[in-house]
Design a protein around this motif. Structure first.
Motif, PDB file in Angstrom:
ATOM      1  N   VAL A  41      40.316  48.042  34.031  1.00  0.00           N
ATOM      2  CA  VAL A  41      40.735  47.675  35.387  1.00  0.00           C
ATOM      3  C   VAL A  41      39.640  47.923  36.413  1.00  0.00           C
ATOM      4  N   THR A  42      38.968  49.070  36.299  1.00  0.00           N
ATOM      5  CA  THR A  42      37.930  49.409  37.275  1.00  0.00           C
ATOM      6  C   THR A  42      36.805  48.380  37.268  1.00  0.00           C
ATOM      7  N   VAL A 102      38.106  45.026  38.693  1.00  0.00           N
ATOM      8  CA  VAL A 102      38.235  45.112  40.148  1.00  0.00           C
ATOM      9  C   VAL A 102      36.862  45.065  40.817  1.00  0.00           C
ATOM     10  N   ASN A 148      53.228  46.112  44.753  1.00  0.00           N
ATOM     11  CA  ASN A 148      52.431  45.017  44.194  1.00  0.00           C
ATOM     12  C   ASN A 148      53.182  43.698  44.277  1.00  0.00           C
ATOM     13  N   SER A 197      45.043  45.804  40.837  1.00  0.00           N
ATOM     14  CA  SER A 197      44.256  47.034  40.728  1.00  0.00           C
ATOM     15  C   SER A 197      45.070  48.235  40.254  1.00  0.00           C
ATOM     16  N   GLU A 198      46.403  48.096  40.247  1.00  0.00           N
ATOM     17  CA  GLU A 198      47.305  49.166  39.802  1.00  0.00           C
ATOM     18  C   GLU A 198      47.220  50.409  40.694  1.00  0.00           C
ATOM     19  N   LEU A 199      46.831  50.215  41.943  1.00  0.00           N
ATOM     20  CA  LEU A 199      46.761  51.338  42.869  1.00  0.00           C
ATOM     21  C   LEU A 199      48.088  51.595  43.563  1.00  0.00           C
ATOM     22  N   LEU A 200      48.944  50.583  43.606  1.00  0.00           N
ATOM     23  CA  LEU A 200      50.217  50.681  44.317  1.00  0.00           C
ATOM     24  C   LEU A 200      51.383  50.696  43.335  1.00  0.00           C
ATOM     25  N   LEU A 222      44.421  43.436  45.011  1.00  0.00           N
ATOM     26  CA  LEU A 222      45.178  44.658  45.272  1.00  0.00           C
ATOM     27  C   LEU A 222      46.334  44.807  44.295  1.00  0.00           C
ATOM     28  N   HIS A 269      54.925  49.398  41.637  1.00  0.00           N
ATOM     29  CA  HIS A 269      55.268  48.044  41.203  1.00  0.00           C
ATOM     30  C   HIS A 269      55.899  47.236  42.334  1.00  0.00           C
TER      31      HIS A 269
END
Length: 253
Positions: free
Chosen positions: A98-99, A102, A210, A202-205, A199, A207
């Motif tokens: 993912v990193t 992104v 997102n 990116s799996e930062l938030l 965004l 579900h």
């Protein structure tokens, strides 16, 4: 004179080949970094070959005497998009990095608009360059929508597929091919798509967040396309009615 033109044409045609070579080098770096599988390699190679073939044909038809700095920036973005495409294809076989995905996407999005500024400052704006830039943007959105759809559902594919559906519809309804007036809102909505999909992927938030971000992207895109289609339809009606009005005016004089 003809020899100079032939030499310049050969130099221009070398640019897509160099781009394909850089694309393969990027794939090799990604492969060694994450152990990319056959799906990623095959997809990346197909992207490289397709980009080289389509761009070479377009350059031959346009007869540009110089590839130009702006097109080089766009070609660099296309290389990054090829890397993103390979990573997304590989994600169907193994856990995606993912990193890395992104990072490549973020750089490609940040460079969006740079090519346009370079073209204007250097006086090298061309129809081919604008089309090249648009196609790279559209394909990146399509690839990102495929990636995010694996997390949120197939409805996200509407985001990436809408532009291609519009192009297909224009073959049936030619009035959709009419030029649109410049629109800051349209450019803003187009920029939002990549940011929102990046965004969401990116799996930062959480579900639900997102999902909300992706729905925001889809909603704004539906509004933008709907507004443009309505404008094109109204304009086509005015064009069709104009001869009838002129004939009526002649008869009544």
């Amino acid at each position: 004179m003809s020899l100079n033109n032939t030499y310049e044409a050969r130099l221009v045609q070398q640019e897509p080949a160099v781009g394909a070579g850089v694309q393969i080098l990027l794939l090799a770096l990604l492969g060694s970094a994450i152990g990319m599988g056959p799906a990623g390699w095959l997809t990346g190679l197909v992207f490289a070959i397709a980009t080289w073939a389509v761009l070479s044909r377009a350059l031959h038809r346009s007869q540009l005497r110089s590839f130009g700095p702006a097109n080089r920036v766009t070609l660099g973005r296309a290389t990054l998009v090829g890397g993103v495409t390979a990573l997304v294809a590989d994600s169907f076989e193994s856990a995606p990095p993912v990193t890395l995905l992104v990072a490549l996407t973020a750089v490609a999005l940040l460079l969006d608009g740079v090519d346009g500024k370079v073209a204007r400052r250097t006086g090298t704006s061309t129809a081919l360059g604008a089309r090249f830039d648009m196609e790279v943007d559209a394909f990146l959105i399509l690839v990102l929508s495929v990636y995010v759809s694996t997390q949120l559902g197939p409805w996200v594919l509407l985001i990436g597929g809408m532009r291609y559906a519009f192009v297909a519809a224009a073959r049936v309804a030619p009035w959709l091919n009419a030029p649109l007036p410049p629109s800051f809102a349209r450019k803003t909505v187009a920029a939002i798509q990549g940011v929102c999909l990046l965004l969401a992927g990116s799996e930062l938030l959480p579900h639900f967040a997102n999902t909300a971000v992706a729905m925001l992207a889809l909603g704004s895109l539906l509004w933008s396309f709907g507004r443009d289609v309505l404008w094109l339809w109204r304009t086509s009606r005015l064009v069709e009615e104009a001869p009838a009005r002129e004939m009526l005016e002649l008869v009544t004089q």
